[in-house]
Design a protein around this motif. Sequence first.
Motif, PDB file in Angstrom:
ATOM      1  N   LEU A  18       0.851  -1.352  -0.045  1.00 32.87           N
ATOM      2  CA  LEU A  18       0.009   0.003   0.076  1.00 32.87           C
ATOM      3  C   LEU A  18       0.772   1.367   0.078  1.00 32.87           C
ATOM      4  O   LEU A  18       0.743   2.166  -0.751  1.00 32.87           O
ATOM      5  CB  LEU A  18      -0.694  -0.073   1.279  1.00 32.87           C
ATOM      6  CG  LEU A  18      -1.753   1.253   1.618  1.00 32.87           C
ATOM      7  CD1 LEU A  18      -2.821   1.438   0.393  1.00 32.87           C
ATOM      8  CD2 LEU A  18      -2.424   1.226   2.816  1.00 32.87           C
ATOM      9  N   LYS A  21       2.673   1.418  -3.618  1.00 35.16           N
ATOM     10  CA  LYS A  21       1.740   1.901  -4.496  1.00 35.16           C
ATOM     11  C   LYS A  21       0.934   3.316  -4.413  1.00 35.16           C
ATOM     12  O   LYS A  21       0.740   3.767  -5.455  1.00 35.16           O
ATOM     13  CB  LYS A  21       0.568   0.877  -4.593  1.00 35.16           C
ATOM     14  CG  LYS A  21       0.916  -0.510  -5.237  1.00 35.16           C
ATOM     15  CD  LYS A  21      -0.041  -1.498  -5.578  1.00 35.16           C
ATOM     16  CE  LYS A  21       0.582  -2.708  -6.042  1.00 35.16           C
ATOM     17  NZ  LYS A  21      -0.397  -3.535  -6.980  1.00 35.16           N
ATOM     18  N   SER A  22       0.717   3.682  -3.296  1.00 31.87           N
ATOM     19  CA  SER A  22       0.313   5.001  -2.989  1.00 31.87           C
ATOM     20  C   SER A  22       1.141   6.192  -3.009  1.00 31.87           C
ATOM     21  O   SER A  22       0.728   7.216  -3.042  1.00 31.87           O
ATOM     22  CB  SER A  22      -0.372   5.074  -1.629  1.00 31.87           C
ATOM     23  OG  SER A  22       0.263   4.998  -0.665  1.00 31.87           O
ATOM     24  N   ARG A  23       2.382   5.864  -3.071  1.00 31.38           N
ATOM     25  CA  ARG A  23       3.353   6.811  -3.134  1.00 31.38           C
ATOM     26  C   ARG A  23       3.564   7.759  -1.936  1.00 31.38           C
ATOM     27  O   ARG A  23       3.655   8.786  -1.668  1.00 31.38           O
ATOM     28  CB  ARG A  23       3.465   7.620  -4.371  1.00 31.38           C
ATOM     29  CG  ARG A  23       3.722   6.933  -5.456  1.00 31.38           C
ATOM     30  CD  ARG A  23       4.020   7.867  -6.651  1.00 31.38           C
ATOM     31  NE  ARG A  23       4.274   7.150  -7.895  1.00 31.38           N
ATOM     32  CZ  ARG A  23       3.620   6.973  -8.984  1.00 31.38           C
ATOM     33  NH1 ARG A  23       2.634   7.888  -9.226  1.00 31.38           N
ATOM     34  NH2 ARG A  23       4.066   6.273  -9.970  1.00 31.38           N
ATOM     35  N   GLN A  25       1.027   8.885  -0.165  1.00 24.65           N
ATOM     36  CA  GLN A  25      -0.326   9.756  -0.142  1.00 24.65           C
ATOM     37  C   GLN A  25      -1.591   9.126   0.216  1.00 24.65           C
ATOM     38  O   GLN A  25      -1.906   8.208  -0.524  1.00 24.65           O
ATOM     39  CB  GLN A  25      -0.129  10.543  -1.494  1.00 24.65           C
ATOM     40  CG  GLN A  25       1.036  11.198  -1.983  1.00 24.65           C
ATOM     41  CD  GLN A  25       1.319  12.464  -0.957  1.00 24.65           C
ATOM     42  OE1 GLN A  25       0.571  13.171  -0.824  1.00 24.65           O
ATOM     43  NE2 GLN A  25       2.458  12.487  -0.234  1.00 24.65           N
ATOM     44  N   CYS A  26      -2.520   9.917   0.848  1.00 25.18           N
ATOM     45  CA  CYS A  26      -3.743   9.546   0.972  1.00 25.18           C
ATOM     46  C   CYS A  26      -4.543   9.463  -0.367  1.00 25.18           C
ATOM     47  O   CYS A  26      -4.155  10.446  -1.091  1.00 25.18           O
ATOM     48  CB  CYS A  26      -4.253  10.362   2.029  1.00 25.18           C
ATOM     49  SG  CYS A  26      -6.120  10.234   2.416  1.00 25.18           S
ATOM     50  N   ALA A  27      -5.275   8.491  -0.285  1.00 28.35           N
ATOM     51  CA  ALA A  27      -6.291   8.414  -1.505  1.00 28.35           C
ATOM     52  C   ALA A  27      -7.536   9.284  -1.625  1.00 28.35           C
ATOM     53  O   ALA A  27      -8.151   9.297  -2.580  1.00 28.35           O
ATOM     54  CB  ALA A  27      -6.352   7.034  -1.823  1.00 28.35           C
TER      55      ALA A  27
END
Length: 64
Positions: A18, A21-23, A25-27
């Motif tokens: 997570l 893949k999210s780099r 950062q909040c999605a």
Amino acid sequence: MNEKVKRLTPTKETLVRLFTKSRDQCAFPGCNHEIFDGEVFVAQVCHISAAQKGGQRFNEEMTN
């Protein structure tokens, strides 16, 4: 699904994926907060599909 629904804690491997893949950062739309503060996850981790019937995007084929 015939088995009892369990809300499983994400594994360390899942959290690492997570984070990657999210780099970090909040999605949530419009949010630019990091999800990891260097020691712990500071974000809420949620499922894309609901675990129980009646929940959003419930998938009968999903297992625990």
